[in-house]
Motif scaffolding. Structure first.
Motif, PDB file in Angstrom:
ATOM      1  N   ASN A 242       0.845  -1.211   0.000  1.00  0.00           N
ATOM      2  CA  ASN A 242       0.000   0.000   0.000  1.00  0.00           C
ATOM      3  C   ASN A 242       0.869   1.246   0.000  1.00  0.00           C
ATOM      4  O   ASN A 242       0.586   2.247   0.652  1.00  0.00           O
ATOM      5  CB  ASN A 242      -0.976  -0.002   1.183  1.00  0.00           C
ATOM      6  CG  ASN A 242      -0.303   0.259   2.517  1.00  0.00           C
ATOM      7  OD1 ASN A 242       0.870  -0.029   2.698  1.00  0.00           O
ATOM      8  ND2 ASN A 242      -1.056   0.817   3.450  1.00  0.00           N
ATOM      9  N   ASP A 243       1.916   1.174  -0.781  1.00  0.00           N
ATOM     10  CA  ASP A 243       2.907   2.243  -0.912  1.00  0.00           C
ATOM     11  C   ASP A 243       2.756   2.907  -2.285  1.00  0.00           C
ATOM     12  O   ASP A 243       3.075   2.303  -3.314  1.00  0.00           O
ATOM     13  CB  ASP A 243       4.310   1.642  -0.750  1.00  0.00           C
ATOM     14  CG  ASP A 243       5.414   2.680  -0.881  1.00  0.00           C
ATOM     15  OD1 ASP A 243       5.108   3.871  -1.108  1.00  0.00           O
ATOM     16  OD2 ASP A 243       6.595   2.288  -0.757  1.00  0.00           O
ATOM     17  N   PRO A 244       2.259   4.141  -2.335  1.00  0.00           N
ATOM     18  CA  PRO A 244       2.061   4.824  -3.621  1.00  0.00           C
ATOM     19  C   PRO A 244       3.314   4.924  -4.467  1.00  0.00           C
ATOM     20  O   PRO A 244       3.235   4.970  -5.706  1.00  0.00           O
ATOM     21  CB  PRO A 244       1.563   6.218  -3.199  1.00  0.00           C
ATOM     22  CG  PRO A 244       0.947   6.013  -1.855  1.00  0.00           C
ATOM     23  CD  PRO A 244       1.780   4.951  -1.197  1.00  0.00           C
ATOM     24  N   SER A 245       4.492   4.931  -3.853  1.00  0.00           N
ATOM     25  CA  SER A 245       5.734   5.078  -4.611  1.00  0.00           C
ATOM     26  C   SER A 245       6.051   3.841  -5.454  1.00  0.00           C
ATOM     27  O   SER A 245       6.896   3.900  -6.345  1.00  0.00           O
ATOM     28  CB  SER A 245       6.903   5.355  -3.657  1.00  0.00           C
ATOM     29  OG  SER A 245       7.187   4.218  -2.860  1.00  0.00           O
ATOM     30  N   ARG A 246       5.368   2.722  -5.201  1.00  0.00           N
ATOM     31  CA  ARG A 246       5.625   1.491  -5.946  1.00  0.00           C
ATOM     32  C   ARG A 246       4.670   1.320  -7.134  1.00  0.00           C
ATOM     33  O   ARG A 246       4.708   0.300  -7.829  1.00  0.00           O
ATOM     34  CB  ARG A 246       5.504   0.279  -5.019  1.00  0.00           C
ATOM     35  CG  ARG A 246       6.457   0.318  -3.835  1.00  0.00           C
ATOM     36  CD  ARG A 246       6.402  -0.985  -3.057  1.00  0.00           C
ATOM     37  NE  ARG A 246       7.023  -2.063  -3.815  1.00  0.00           N
ATOM     38  CZ  ARG A 246       8.266  -2.497  -3.628  1.00  0.00           C
ATOM     39  NH1 ARG A 246       9.042  -1.912  -2.715  1.00  0.00           N
ATOM     40  NH2 ARG A 246       8.753  -3.486  -4.341  1.00  0.00           N
ATOM     41  N   ALA A 247       3.826   2.290  -7.378  1.00  0.00           N
ATOM     42  CA  ALA A 247       2.814   2.183  -8.424  1.00  0.00           C
ATOM     43  C   ALA A 247       3.447   2.021  -9.812  1.00  0.00           C
ATOM     44  O   ALA A 247       4.377   2.741 -10.178  1.00  0.00           O
ATOM     45  CB  ALA A 247       1.906   3.407  -8.408  1.00  0.00           C
ATOM     46  N   VAL A 248       2.930   1.054 -10.560  1.00  0.00           N
ATOM     47  CA  VAL A 248       3.361   0.813 -11.936  1.00  0.00           C
ATOM     48  C   VAL A 248       2.134   0.737 -12.837  1.00  0.00           C
ATOM     49  O   VAL A 248       1.973   1.531 -13.765  1.00  0.00           O
ATOM     50  CB  VAL A 248       4.188  -0.486 -12.063  1.00  0.00           C
ATOM     51  CG1 VAL A 248       4.531  -0.751 -13.531  1.00  0.00           C
ATOM     52  CG2 VAL A 248       5.455  -0.403 -11.221  1.00  0.00           C
ATOM     53  N   ASN A 249       1.271  -0.243 -12.565  1.00  0.00           N
ATOM     54  CA  ASN A 249       0.063  -0.428 -13.360  1.00  0.00           C
ATOM     55  C   ASN A 249      -1.140   0.338 -12.810  1.00  0.00           C
ATOM     56  O   ASN A 249      -2.183   0.404 -13.464  1.00  0.00           O
ATOM     57  CB  ASN A 249      -0.306  -1.913 -13.432  1.00  0.00           C
ATOM     58  CG  ASN A 249       0.765  -2.740 -14.113  1.00  0.00           C
ATOM     59  OD1 ASN A 249       1.327  -3.653 -13.519  1.00  0.00           O
ATOM     60  ND2 ASN A 249       1.057  -2.420 -15.366  1.00  0.00           N
ATOM     61  N   HIS A 250      -0.997   0.874 -11.613  1.00  0.00           N
ATOM     62  CA  HIS A 250      -2.099   1.583 -10.962  1.00  0.00           C
ATOM     63  C   HIS A 250      -1.672   2.996 -10.584  1.00  0.00           C
ATOM     64  O   HIS A 250      -0.470   3.287 -10.471  1.00  0.00           O
ATOM     65  CB  HIS A 250      -2.565   0.836  -9.706  1.00  0.00           C
ATOM     66  CG  HIS A 250      -3.096  -0.525  -9.968  1.00  0.00           C
ATOM     67  ND1 HIS A 250      -2.286  -1.644 -10.038  1.00  0.00           N
ATOM     68  CD2 HIS A 250      -4.365  -0.959 -10.187  1.00  0.00           C
ATOM     69  CE1 HIS A 250      -3.037  -2.711 -10.283  1.00  0.00           C
ATOM     70  NE2 HIS A 250      -4.291  -2.328 -10.382  1.00  0.00           N
ATOM     71  N   LYS A 251      -2.644   3.840 -10.362  1.00  0.00           N
ATOM     72  CA  LYS A 251      -2.345   5.181  -9.892  1.00  0.00           C
ATOM     73  C   LYS A 251      -1.839   5.096  -8.454  1.00  0.00           C
ATOM     74  O   LYS A 251      -2.281   4.241  -7.682  1.00  0.00           O
ATOM     75  CB  LYS A 251      -3.589   6.064  -9.963  1.00  0.00           C
ATOM     76  CG  LYS A 251      -4.085   6.315 -11.379  1.00  0.00           C
ATOM     77  CD  LYS A 251      -5.334   7.193 -11.365  1.00  0.00           C
ATOM     78  CE  LYS A 251      -5.823   7.468 -12.790  1.00  0.00           C
ATOM     79  NZ  LYS A 251      -7.047   8.305 -12.807  1.00  0.00           N
ATOM     80  N   PRO A 252      -0.915   5.968  -8.064  1.00  0.00           N
ATOM     81  CA  PRO A 252      -0.369   5.926  -6.694  1.00  0.00           C
ATOM     82  C   PRO A 252      -1.447   5.966  -5.616  1.00  0.00           C
ATOM     83  O   PRO A 252      -1.379   5.226  -4.629  1.00  0.00           O
ATOM     84  CB  PRO A 252       0.531   7.160  -6.638  1.00  0.00           C
ATOM     85  CG  PRO A 252       0.943   7.385  -8.059  1.00  0.00           C
ATOM     86  CD  PRO A 252      -0.250   6.992  -8.895  1.00  0.00           C
ATOM     87  N   GLU A 253      -2.442   6.813  -5.813  1.00  0.00           N
ATOM     88  CA  GLU A 253      -3.497   6.918  -4.795  1.00  0.00           C
ATOM     89  C   GLU A 253      -4.353   5.656  -4.705  1.00  0.00           C
ATOM     90  O   GLU A 253      -4.962   5.371  -3.672  1.00  0.00           O
ATOM     91  CB  GLU A 253      -4.377   8.142  -5.042  1.00  0.00           C
ATOM     92  CG  GLU A 253      -5.086   8.168  -6.386  1.00  0.00           C
ATOM     93  CD  GLU A 253      -4.286   8.858  -7.466  1.00  0.00           C
ATOM     94  OE1 GLU A 253      -4.905   9.304  -8.457  1.00  0.00           O
ATOM     95  OE2 GLU A 253      -3.045   8.976  -7.327  1.00  0.00           O
ATOM     96  N   TRP A 254      -4.391   4.880  -5.784  1.00  0.00           N
ATOM     97  CA  TRP A 254      -5.145   3.620  -5.764  1.00  0.00           C
ATOM     98  C   TRP A 254      -4.519   2.651  -4.762  1.00  0.00           C
ATOM     99  O   TRP A 254      -5.234   2.004  -3.987  1.00  0.00           O
ATOM    100  CB  TRP A 254      -5.174   2.999  -7.156  1.00  0.00           C
ATOM    101  CG  TRP A 254      -6.005   1.750  -7.250  1.00  0.00           C
ATOM    102  CD1 TRP A 254      -7.322   1.676  -7.580  1.00  0.00           C
ATOM    103  CD2 TRP A 254      -5.564   0.399  -7.027  1.00  0.00           C
ATOM    104  NE1 TRP A 254      -7.746   0.356  -7.565  1.00  0.00           N
ATOM    105  CE2 TRP A 254      -6.687  -0.444  -7.227  1.00  0.00           C
ATOM    106  CE3 TRP A 254      -4.358  -0.175  -6.678  1.00  0.00           C
ATOM    107  CZ2 TRP A 254      -6.621  -1.833  -7.085  1.00  0.00           C
ATOM    108  CZ3 TRP A 254      -4.278  -1.559  -6.522  1.00  0.00           C
ATOM    109  CH2 TRP A 254      -5.399  -2.379  -6.734  1.00  0.00           C
TER     110      TRP A 254
END
Length: 305
Positions: free
Chosen positions: A249-261
């Motif tokens: 649940n770390d926004p900085s790891r977002a790749v396929n999803h938006k960070p806030e997701w």
């Protein structure tokens, strides 16, 4: 003192009159919560014994509970777990509402090209499914539970890996996914796959029937983690393993999803999930690192007996 003991004994005898349907529940968040029906039963007991409003009445309540526990009166005591807290703005209709829509809406949104669960361009699990199954090791002849199978993205690979002597149980809470999985099983000829409905508190699997249980992007959708994971443990053999694949649940790891997701969709951190699972009776074994997974982690557990 003798008179008081006699009254308590009488209450214990009267406890046998309680109806089997009476339930006393202990909530993890609000302490002891007694149903109105149980209060009504208790009042009738006290009126019949004419116990004054003193310490004897308090003692009588203890005797009533003791009588129910020791005399086999049929009152069932159950631990009730409150559902997990979620982001209501992100889940306005509930944690699993999107899986409970019509068949066309559910499958149209999640399956096939452009589907949130099946499209490799939208979900790294779908892109790396072959590697994920390989790192599980030798699965030949094992009994595997794909808990919360969804569209069955891992199902054909698991079916092939266990072979003709193995078994794969694809469990689902969503009626639309269940229908889709049965159609997938038939169309692909997955004869060693059994599609099963489950509930939000039980896998419906037989006790001690599974060598390996996999929850792939499922745990964050479990509403009653202690209850449900306790049931997963029940279904595992003594030397069985549990594999949890889920999102950071770390926004900085977002790749396929938006960070806030990642922040809003996943209710807690990996560390919190691990503690919950351990609290349900599992022992953490290790992490499995798959470099290709950026948004997801893999944890392995055994039964803590």
């Amino acid at each position: 003192r003798l008179a008081r003991l006699a009254r308590l004994a009488r209450l214990a005898r009267l406890a046998r009159l309680a109806r089997p349907s009476r339930v006393v529940e202990r909530s993890t968040s609000v302490g002891l919560r007694v149903s109105k029906a149980m209060f009504s039963t208790a009042r009738r007991f006290f009126r019949r014994t004419h116990i004054p409003r003193t310490r004897s009445r308090i003692a009588g309540a203890a005797a009533l509970a003791t009588g129910c526990l020791t005399t086999g009166c049929g009152i069932r005591f159950a631990v009730a777990e409150d559902p997990v807290r979620i982001n209501k703005d992100h889940y306005p209709k509930g944690l699993n509402a999107k899986f409970m829509t019509s068949y066309d809406d559910t499958i149209g949104y999640f399956a096939g090209k452009g589907g949130k669960l099946d499209d490799p361009e939208l979900r790294e699990i779908a892109a790396e499914k072959d590697r994920i199954v390989r790192i599980l090791g030798n699965l030949k002849s094992l009994s595997i539970a794909d808990v919360g199978s969804g569209t069955g993205v891992l199902l054909p690979l698991l079916s092939k890996a266990v072979g003709g002597d193995g078994k794969v149980y694809a469990t689902e809470i969503s009626p639309s996914f269940l229908k889709f999985l049965r159609e997938k099983k038939k169309s692909l000829g997955l004869s060693n796959v059994r599609v099963m409905g489950c509930s939000d508190k039980s896998t419906k699997l037989a006790t001690g029937s599974v060598d390996l249980a996999i929850l792939c992007d499922v745990y964050h959708h479990v509403e009653y983690p202690n209850t449900f994971m306790g049931d997963v443990k029940r279904s595992l053999k003594d030397d069985g393993r549990l594999v949890i694949i889920d999102f950071y649940n770390d926004p900085s790891r977002a790749v396929n999803h938006k960070p806030e997701w990642l922040r809003d969709h996943i209710r807690a951190s990996k560390e919190v999930f691990r503690k919950e699972i351990e609290g349900a009776g599992f022992k953490y074994l290790c992490d499995v690192v798959l470099e290709e997974l950026k948004e997801n982690y893999i944890m392995v557990f055994t039964k803590d007996d």
